[in-house]
Design a protein around this motif. Structure first.
Motif, short mmCIF file in Angstrom:
data_model
loop_
_atom_site.label_atom_id
_atom_site.label_comp_id
_atom_site.label_asym_id
_atom_site.label_seq_id
_atom_site.Cartn_x
_atom_site.Cartn_y
_atom_site.Cartn_z
N GLU A 1 0.87 -1.18 0.00
CA GLU A 1 0.00 0.00 0.00
C GLU A 1 0.91 1.23 0.00
OE1 GLU A 1 -3.54 -1.91 2.77
OE2 GLU A 1 -1.73 -1.14 3.70
N HIS B 1 -7.02 -0.62 -5.84
CA HIS B 1 -8.13 0.14 -5.25
C HIS B 1 -7.59 1.26 -4.36
CE1 HIS B 1 -7.39 -3.19 -2.31
NE2 HIS B 1 -7.39 -2.17 -1.47
N GLU C 1 -7.62 2.96 -0.83
CA GLU C 1 -7.97 2.34 0.44
C GLU C 1 -8.29 3.35 1.53
OE1 GLU C 1 -6.47 -1.94 1.17
OE2 GLU C 1 -6.18 -0.88 3.06
N GLU D 1 -3.78 0.85 -3.00
CA GLU D 1 -3.21 -0.50 -2.93
C GLU D 1 -3.25 -1.10 -4.32
OE1 GLU D 1 -4.37 -3.25 0.21
OE2 GLU D 1 -4.23 -4.92 -1.21
MG MG Z 1 -4.97 -3.11 1.98
#
Ligand code: MG
Ligand code: GLU
Length: 464
Positions: free
Chosen positions: A150, A206, A208, A215
């Motif tokens: 991330e 996506h 987050e 991420e």
């Molecule tokens: Mg995550």
């Protein structure tokens, strides 16, 4: 083998090296970076011009041994054998050549640090992982892994009136919210294309929970490739942002009041032909084999020490707090996102192949070679000694009575104490690497303890 790395003249090129030369020529590459990850977790390197590439493929580029005693603040530590006298070579692995989409005209190769005669050097991180892979192979096992990082996307805002620069996140969108997709869209497109152009296979993406948090995961690969991928990924996340006048940070906790950035490590063990997932046993209640339970047993036994290598920075321990889904307790559980080791539920249609463990106390400030190598050594110790991991914890461990599940180290210093007391990991590191790593990391713990939190946040988002 050693004389292939002779510093005198051009050694005969093998097919992989010839391909590198051809690609450098046809893709208009002027500079090729020979890069490596150091004990501070920082990615560094030197570049050669295309005209010198043929000989440098063999001889490597000279480098001072002292750089493996440098911390993430560029403060050189005193480590015996890593002083001003002594030389190693940055010798690139031709299989890792990538043209850099965010730096037109430049390419990069992941490099070993080798002795001048070409033999392995005792403080080379890739060599450490290679040895771990070989130890696993002696048990007839192959590790397949992926880091799942991330990061925070934003802008670096100059500090006013002598204040430190700030990381201003690109948005305050909600977790998985489609508005977050839109706000980061141009960057995400450039990143996906840049990663794919370098041969990394993008799995999911996506926005987050944290402000500006993104991420994006990469498909698993054999261990060395997985660690190389993590270096290429870190370089690309930041390089693409710089090209767009943005700032991306993979620091574990760049914003104190926002969710941290993990780099969960997914791992499974396979037979040498990569046909059978040795972690899978469909008849078991969690679908796990005895080998998998023993591997977990090894992880749990070594976790306090392991975190010194998988969460390699002061900032990393700010992330490991309860109820942040980053894990704070040394336990395992089925799809338990608060456990240090999560058994991932299998994918329908590929149940046996998809069984894998997710190690949560892992972040992108770690040296990925040391981190993954140490995880392999810990798990292997569990297999060799038949360690029982105990019962799975399938609730949030923070809701259990205090003391029922051991807490992970709360600071880098605490983790380093555990590492020093861990004979298996200390032996695997070997004396030079262990003393250098401890000196570098202890110095970072001291340096950040002497300053306020904003100093720590600033230096981590600047470097990682
Ligand atoms: Mg995550
Ligand atoms: N951001 C969390 C961490 O620090 C992970 C959240 C998730 O499960 O994706 O590890």
């Amino acid at each position: 083998m050693a004389d292939r790395y002779s510093v005198t003249g051009v050694h005969p090129l093998d097919p992989a090296e010839r391909r590198v030369l051809e690609r450098a020529e046809t893709e208009g590459i002027e500079l090729v970076r020979f890069i490596y990850a150091d004990h501070g977790g920082v990615i560094r390197g030197k570049a050669t011009s295309r005209s010198r590439l043929a000989e440098r493929l063999g001889s490597g580029i000279g480098h001072t041994v002292a750089m493996m005693a440098m911390n993430m603040l560029d403060q050189l530590q005193e480590v015996e054998g890593l002083g001003p006298v002594g030389e190693v070579r940055l010798v690139p692995d031709p299989a890792t050549f990538v043209a850099l989409p965010y730096a037109p005209g430049a390419a990069a190769m992941l490099s070993d640090l080798r002795e001048v005669d070409g033999s392995p050097w005792a403080a080379c991180p890739r060599t450490f992982l290679r040895e771990a892979v070989a130890a696993l192979a002696s048990e007839g096992l192959v590790a397949v892994a992926a880091y799942e990082p991330e990061f925070t996307l934003g802008r670096r805002v100059p500090g006013q009136g002598g204040e430190r620069d700030r990381l201003a996140p690109v948005d305050d969108s909600l977790c998985y919210a489609t508005s977050g997709f839109d706000l980061a869209h141009d960057y995400a497109m450039s990143l996906v294309r840049a990663l794919q152009a370098q041969g990394l296979r993008v799995e999911h993406y996506h926005p987050e929970l944290g402000h500006g948090q993104q991420e994006l995961s990469i498909r698993h690969a054999q261990a060395m490739r997985a660690a190389d991928n993590q270096v290429i990924y870190r370089e690309t996340v930041r390089g693409v942002a710089h090209r767009m006048s943005m700032w991306a940070s993979l620091a574990p906790k760049p914003l104190a009041d926002q969710a941290g950035n993990g780099a969960h490590l997914h791992i499974s063990l396979w037979d040498p032909e990569l046909r059978t997932n040795m972690f899978s046993a469909p008849s078991d209640r969690y679908g796990l084999s005895t080998t998998a339970y023993r591997f977990i047993g090894g992880l749990i036994a070594h976790l306090p020490a392991l975190t010194a290598l998988t969460c390699g920075s002061v900032n990393g321990f700010r992330r490991l707090a309860p109820r942040m889904w980053s894990s704070a307790y040394a336990c395992y559980g089925m799809d338990n996102r608060e456990a240090a080791v999560r058994i991932c539920s299998p994918m329908r249609g590929a149940a046996e192949a998809s069984v894998n463990l997710e190690i949560k106390p892992s972040d992108s400030s770690a040296n990925p070679y040391l981190s993954l190598g140490a995880v392999i050594h810990a798990g292997l110790d569990g297999i060799r000694r038949g360690l029982d991991p105990g019962e799975a914890v399938n609730v949030d461990p923070d809701t259990l009575p205090e003391g029922s599940v051991p807490r992970l180290p709360r600071s880098l210093d605490e983790a380093l104490d555990a590492l020093e007391a861990d004979d298996v990991l200390m032996d695997a590191l070997g004396p030079l690497r262990a003393s250098a790593y401890l000196a570098v990391k202890r110095s970072e713990a001291r340096a950040f303890a002497a300053e306020d939190a904003s100093y720590e946040l600033f230096h981590h988002f600047r470097v990682f």
